[in-house]
Write a protein that holds these residues in place. Structure first.
Motif, PDB file in Angstrom:
ATOM      1  N   SER A 158      41.675  56.141  46.290  1.00  0.00           N
ATOM      2  CA  SER A 158      42.454  54.961  46.692  1.00  0.00           C
ATOM      3  C   SER A 158      41.856  53.684  46.110  1.00  0.00           C
ATOM      4  CB  SER A 158      42.591  54.882  48.214  1.00  0.00           C
ATOM      5  OG  SER A 158      41.350  54.714  48.835  1.00  0.00           O
ATOM      6  N   LEU A 159      40.537  53.608  46.048  1.00  0.00           N
ATOM      7  CA  LEU A 159      39.908  52.417  45.471  1.00  0.00           C
ATOM      8  C   LEU A 159      40.103  52.353  43.959  1.00  0.00           C
ATOM      9  CD1 LEU A 159      36.620  52.182  47.564  1.00  0.00           C
ATOM     10  CD2 LEU A 159      38.554  50.596  47.599  1.00  0.00           C
ATOM     11  N   LEU A 160      40.096  53.497  43.301  1.00  0.00           N
ATOM     12  CA  LEU A 160      40.304  53.495  41.862  1.00  0.00           C
ATOM     13  C   LEU A 160      41.713  53.013  41.513  1.00  0.00           C
ATOM     14  CD1 LEU A 160      38.689  54.087  39.335  1.00  0.00           C
ATOM     15  CD2 LEU A 160      39.586  56.409  39.375  1.00  0.00           C
ATOM     16  N   VAL A 161      42.700  53.489  42.245  1.00  0.00           N
ATOM     17  CA  VAL A 161      44.069  52.984  42.064  1.00  0.00           C
ATOM     18  C   VAL A 161      44.091  51.480  42.361  1.00  0.00           C
ATOM     19  CG1 VAL A 161      46.416  53.048  43.009  1.00  0.00           C
ATOM     20  CG2 VAL A 161      45.199  55.182  42.538  1.00  0.00           C
ATOM     21  N   GLY A 162      43.458  51.102  43.457  1.00  0.00           N
ATOM     22  CA  GLY A 162      43.399  49.694  43.846  1.00  0.00           C
ATOM     23  C   GLY A 162      42.687  48.822  42.830  1.00  0.00           C
ATOM     24  N   ALA A 163      41.687  49.386  42.145  1.00  0.00           N
ATOM     25  CA  ALA A 163      40.955  48.611  41.133  1.00  0.00           C
ATOM     26  C   ALA A 163      41.894  48.143  40.030  1.00  0.00           C
ATOM     27  CB  ALA A 163      39.820  49.452  40.552  1.00  0.00           C
ATOM     28  N   PHE A 164      42.751  49.029  39.577  1.00  0.00           N
ATOM     29  CA  PHE A 164      43.710  48.652  38.528  1.00  0.00           C
ATOM     30  C   PHE A 164      44.738  47.656  39.052  1.00  0.00           C
ATOM     31  CE2 PHE A 164      42.217  52.773  36.873  1.00  0.00           C
ATOM     32  CZ  PHE A 164      41.885  52.399  35.580  1.00  0.00           C
ATOM     33  N   VAL A 165      45.278  47.947  40.228  1.00  0.00           N
ATOM     34  CA  VAL A 165      46.318  47.087  40.803  1.00  0.00           C
ATOM     35  C   VAL A 165      45.777  45.684  41.070  1.00  0.00           C
ATOM     36  CG1 VAL A 165      47.794  46.722  42.828  1.00  0.00           C
ATOM     37  CG2 VAL A 165      47.626  48.996  41.798  1.00  0.00           C
ATOM     38  N   MET A 166      44.647  45.602  41.760  1.00  0.00           N
ATOM     39  CA  MET A 166      44.122  44.291  42.158  1.00  0.00           C
ATOM     40  C   MET A 166      43.604  43.490  40.959  1.00  0.00           C
ATOM     41  SD  MET A 166      44.923  44.025  45.253  1.00  0.00           S
ATOM     42  CE  MET A 166      44.087  42.512  45.643  1.00  0.00           C
ATOM     43  N   ASP A 167      43.039  44.168  39.980  1.00  0.00           N
ATOM     44  CA  ASP A 167      42.575  43.448  38.800  1.00  0.00           C
ATOM     45  C   ASP A 167      43.757  42.835  38.055  1.00  0.00           C
ATOM     46  OD1 ASP A 167      40.495  42.583  36.979  1.00  0.00           O
ATOM     47  OD2 ASP A 167      41.304  44.051  35.576  1.00  0.00           O
ATOM     48  N   HIS A 168      44.810  43.599  37.871  1.00  0.00           N
ATOM     49  CA  HIS A 168      45.992  43.064  37.184  1.00  0.00           C
ATOM     50  C   HIS A 168      46.672  41.989  38.024  1.00  0.00           C
ATOM     51  CE1 HIS A 168      45.680  45.580  33.720  1.00  0.00           C
ATOM     52  NE2 HIS A 168      45.605  46.659  34.463  1.00  0.00           N
ATOM     53  N   LEU A 169      46.728  42.173  39.311  1.00  0.00           N
ATOM     54  CA  LEU A 169      47.301  41.156  40.199  1.00  0.00           C
ATOM     55  C   LEU A 169      46.471  39.874  40.143  1.00  0.00           C
ATOM     56  CD1 LEU A 169      49.569  40.670  42.268  1.00  0.00           C
ATOM     57  CD2 LEU A 169      47.983  41.454  44.036  1.00  0.00           C
ATOM     58  N   GLY A 170      45.146  40.025  40.151  1.00  0.00           N
ATOM     59  CA  GLY A 170      44.252  38.873  40.088  1.00  0.00           C
ATOM     60  C   GLY A 170      44.341  38.096  38.790  1.00  0.00           C
ATOM     61  N   ARG A 171      44.807  38.741  37.750  1.00  0.00           N
ATOM     62  CA  ARG A 171      44.999  38.048  36.459  1.00  0.00           C
ATOM     63  C   ARG A 171      46.268  37.198  36.480  1.00  0.00           C
ATOM     64  NH1 ARG A 171      43.457  42.544  31.845  1.00  0.00           N
ATOM     65  NH2 ARG A 171      41.522  43.226  32.816  1.00  0.00           N
ATOM     66  N   ARG A 172      47.197  37.523  37.377  1.00  0.00           N
ATOM     67  CA  ARG A 172      48.483  36.817  37.424  1.00  0.00           C
ATOM     68  C   ARG A 172      48.600  35.844  38.582  1.00  0.00           C
ATOM     69  NH1 ARG A 172      48.653  41.006  34.612  1.00  0.00           N
ATOM     70  NH2 ARG A 172      50.213  41.749  33.192  1.00  0.00           N
ATOM     71  N   ILE A 173      47.871  36.129  39.653  1.00  0.00           N
ATOM     72  CA  ILE A 173      47.906  35.290  40.858  1.00  0.00           C
ATOM     73  C   ILE A 173      46.492  34.810  41.133  1.00  0.00           C
ATOM     74  CG2 ILE A 173      48.365  35.247  43.336  1.00  0.00           C
ATOM     75  CD1 ILE A 173      50.361  37.544  42.875  1.00  0.00           C
ATOM     76  N   ASN A 174      46.347  33.571  41.518  1.00  0.00           N
ATOM     77  CA  ASN A 174      45.034  33.041  41.850  1.00  0.00           C
ATOM     78  C   ASN A 174      44.618  33.513  43.242  1.00  0.00           C
ATOM     79  OD1 ASN A 174      42.675  31.666  42.228  1.00  0.00           O
ATOM     80  ND2 ASN A 174      43.576  29.626  42.081  1.00  0.00           N
ATOM     81  N   LEU A 175      43.865  34.619  43.278  1.00  0.00           N
ATOM     82  CA  LEU A 175      43.403  35.168  44.558  1.00  0.00           C
ATOM     83  C   LEU A 175      42.121  34.497  45.059  1.00  0.00           C
ATOM     84  CD1 LEU A 175      44.079  38.939  43.808  1.00  0.00           C
ATOM     85  CD2 LEU A 175      45.422  37.422  45.258  1.00  0.00           C
ATOM     86  N   ALA A 176      41.593  33.605  44.259  1.00  0.00           N
ATOM     87  CA  ALA A 176      40.360  32.914  44.658  1.00  0.00           C
ATOM     88  C   ALA A 176      40.600  31.812  45.685  1.00  0.00           C
ATOM     89  CB  ALA A 176      39.680  32.309  43.417  1.00  0.00           C
ATOM     90  N   ARG A 177      41.855  31.434  45.918  1.00  0.00           N
ATOM     91  CA  ARG A 177      42.159  30.362  46.850  1.00  0.00           C
ATOM     92  C   ARG A 177      41.984  30.798  48.281  1.00  0.00           C
ATOM     93  NH1 ARG A 177      47.728  27.926  45.851  1.00  0.00           N
ATOM     94  NH2 ARG A 177      48.354  29.981  46.437  1.00  0.00           N
TER      95      ARG A 177
END
Length: 169
Positions: free
Chosen positions: A150-169
């Motif tokens: 589940s984390l490996l799938v999440g690693a791809f999803v969240m990394d790509h999401l983080g490139r498009r959305i500013n999750l640092a806010r």
């Protein structure tokens, strides 16, 4: 607005609510509990690499999810395990978050964290041994493998999401 306490509380609540929804929604809940787990919601662990406030969000989401389906023991053990190992994982691997394997496909911090957090499932395996009589080694193996997947799938999803959305806010 970005630095206000209200904004932080709202974003923490949203991530916690997403964790709960991705865990207890019918269909997803069938694979979210027991000695073999594949929690889609665990991908939200990676939000803590973008902003440490999400450590609290994921911990609260985990505790609420466990409260809705298991026991108080799981609320406490699962919640503390999430808090401790998520915090340690971010502290240990944050420095790798801008490094990638496979030509930018897999974030190093996310991979290292996935292995680390999967190994931390010994706490839940021990809990299930004590509370439900589940065999420790097999439970740790199945919990760890499910967590890693589940984390490996999440690693791809969240990394790509983080490139498009500013999750640092």
């Amino acid at each position: 607005m970005k630095n206000s306490k209200t904004y932080d509380l709202v974003t923490i609540a949203i991530v916690a609510a997403l964790y709960v929804i991705l865990t207890v929604t019918p269909g997803l809940n069938a694979m979210s509990y027991g000695p073999v787990q594949f929690r889609i919601s665990e991908m939200l662990n990676f939000t803590a690499f973008f902003n440490k406030k999400y450590i609290i969000a994921v911990t609260v989401g985990c505790m609420i999810s466990n409260f809705l389906s298991f026991t108080w023991v799981d609320v406490i053990v699962g919640g503390l395990s999430t808090l401790v190992f998520l915090t340690l994982g971010v502290l240990l691997f944050d420095r790798f978050k801008n490094r990638y394997f496979f030509n930018g496909k897999l974030n190093q911090a996310f991979l290292y964290f996935s292995v680390f957090f999967s190994l931390s499932m010994f706490t839940i395996a021990l809990e299930l041994k004590v509370v439900a009589g589940a065999p420790f080694w097999i439970t740790w193996l199945t919990m760890g493998l499910g967590e890693f997947a589940s984390l490996l799938v999440g690693a791809f999803v969240m990394d790509h999401l983080g490139r498009r959305i500013n999750l640092a806010r």
